[in-house]
Design a protein around this motif. Structure first.
Motif, mmCIF file in Angstrom:
data_model
loop_
_atom_site.group_PDB
_atom_site.id
_atom_site.type_symbol
_atom_site.label_atom_id
_atom_site.label_comp_id
_atom_site.label_asym_id
_atom_site.label_seq_id
_atom_site.Cartn_x
_atom_site.Cartn_y
_atom_site.Cartn_z
ATOM 1 N N ASP A 46 26.191 -31.021 -33.695
ATOM 2 C CA ASP A 46 24.893 -31.633 -33.977
ATOM 3 C C ASP A 46 24.901 -32.389 -35.307
ATOM 4 N N ALA A 47 25.506 -31.817 -36.324
ATOM 5 C CA ALA A 47 25.573 -32.477 -37.624
ATOM 6 C C ALA A 47 26.426 -33.737 -37.550
ATOM 7 N N PHE A 48 27.532 -33.678 -36.813
ATOM 8 C CA PHE A 48 28.389 -34.850 -36.649
ATOM 9 C C PHE A 48 27.629 -35.985 -35.974
ATOM 10 N N VAL A 49 26.923 -35.664 -34.895
ATOM 11 C CA VAL A 49 26.159 -36.684 -34.178
ATOM 12 C C VAL A 49 25.080 -37.271 -35.089
ATOM 13 N N LEU A 50 24.407 -36.442 -35.851
ATOM 14 C CA LEU A 50 23.392 -36.926 -36.782
ATOM 15 C C LEU A 50 24.011 -37.863 -37.820
ATOM 16 N N ALA A 51 25.153 -37.491 -38.360
ATOM 17 C CA ALA A 51 25.842 -38.349 -39.329
ATOM 18 C C ALA A 51 26.210 -39.681 -38.701
ATOM 19 N N LEU A 52 26.580 -39.646 -37.454
ATOM 20 C CA LEU A 52 27.002 -40.848 -36.733
ATOM 21 C C LEU A 52 25.832 -41.791 -36.472
ATOM 22 N N VAL A 53 24.709 -41.267 -36.016
ATOM 23 C CA VAL A 53 23.595 -42.120 -35.594
ATOM 24 C C VAL A 53 22.504 -42.304 -36.643
ATOM 25 N N ASP A 93 33.946 -38.481 -41.254
ATOM 26 C CA ASP A 93 34.937 -39.560 -41.096
ATOM 27 C C ASP A 93 36.253 -38.932 -40.655
ATOM 28 N N CYS A 94 36.325 -38.603 -39.393
ATOM 29 C CA CYS A 94 37.444 -37.813 -38.878
ATOM 30 C C CYS A 94 38.724 -38.606 -38.664
ATOM 31 N N VAL A 117 31.929 -43.766 -41.177
ATOM 32 C CA VAL A 117 31.535 -42.867 -40.097
ATOM 33 C C VAL A 117 30.970 -43.734 -38.978
ATOM 34 N N ASP A 118 31.696 -43.786 -37.871
ATOM 35 C CA ASP A 118 31.291 -44.607 -36.745
ATOM 36 C C ASP A 118 31.885 -44.039 -35.461
ATOM 37 N N THR A 119 31.675 -44.740 -34.358
ATOM 38 C CA THR A 119 32.125 -44.220 -33.065
ATOM 39 C C THR A 119 33.639 -44.049 -32.992
ATOM 40 N N ALA A 120 34.373 -44.700 -33.870
ATOM 41 C CA ALA A 120 35.828 -44.534 -33.895
ATOM 42 C C ALA A 120 36.229 -43.127 -34.325
ATOM 43 N N ASP A 121 35.300 -42.359 -34.874
ATOM 44 C CA ASP A 121 35.581 -40.993 -35.326
ATOM 45 C C ASP A 121 35.444 -39.947 -34.220
ATOM 46 N N ILE A 122 34.869 -40.320 -33.099
ATOM 47 C CA ILE A 122 34.554 -39.337 -32.061
ATOM 48 C C ILE A 122 35.796 -38.630 -31.539
#
Length: 65
Positions: free
Chosen positions: A18-25, A43-44, A50-55
């Motif tokens: 949930d935190a990752f998704v929040l950071a992303l959007v 930023d994985c 931090v963007d969709t490339a981190d998923i």
């Protein structure tokens, strides 16, 4: 910070989703909800943003973590 530990609890696991998704959007919302966390924990892939490339990298950290 620990890369992938988006909720800053010291471990990378499903509790970070949930935190990752929040950071992303919503980076501002992430900063408000997790003021002690660094946004770059999400930023994985290590490219500095931090963007969709981190998923995919985030999923690997959670599954392999």
């Amino acid at each position: 910070f620990i890369v992938g530990d988006a909720n800053c609890d010291g471990v990378v696991d499903t509790a970070d989703i949930d935190a990752f998704v929040l950071a992303l959007v919503n980076p501002a919302g992430y900063a408000a909800q997790y003021p002690a966390c660094d946004l770059l924990a999400a930023d994985c892939n290590g490219d500095g943003s931090v963007d969709t490339a981190d998923i995919d990298a985030f999923v690997q950290l959670v599954v392999g973590g």
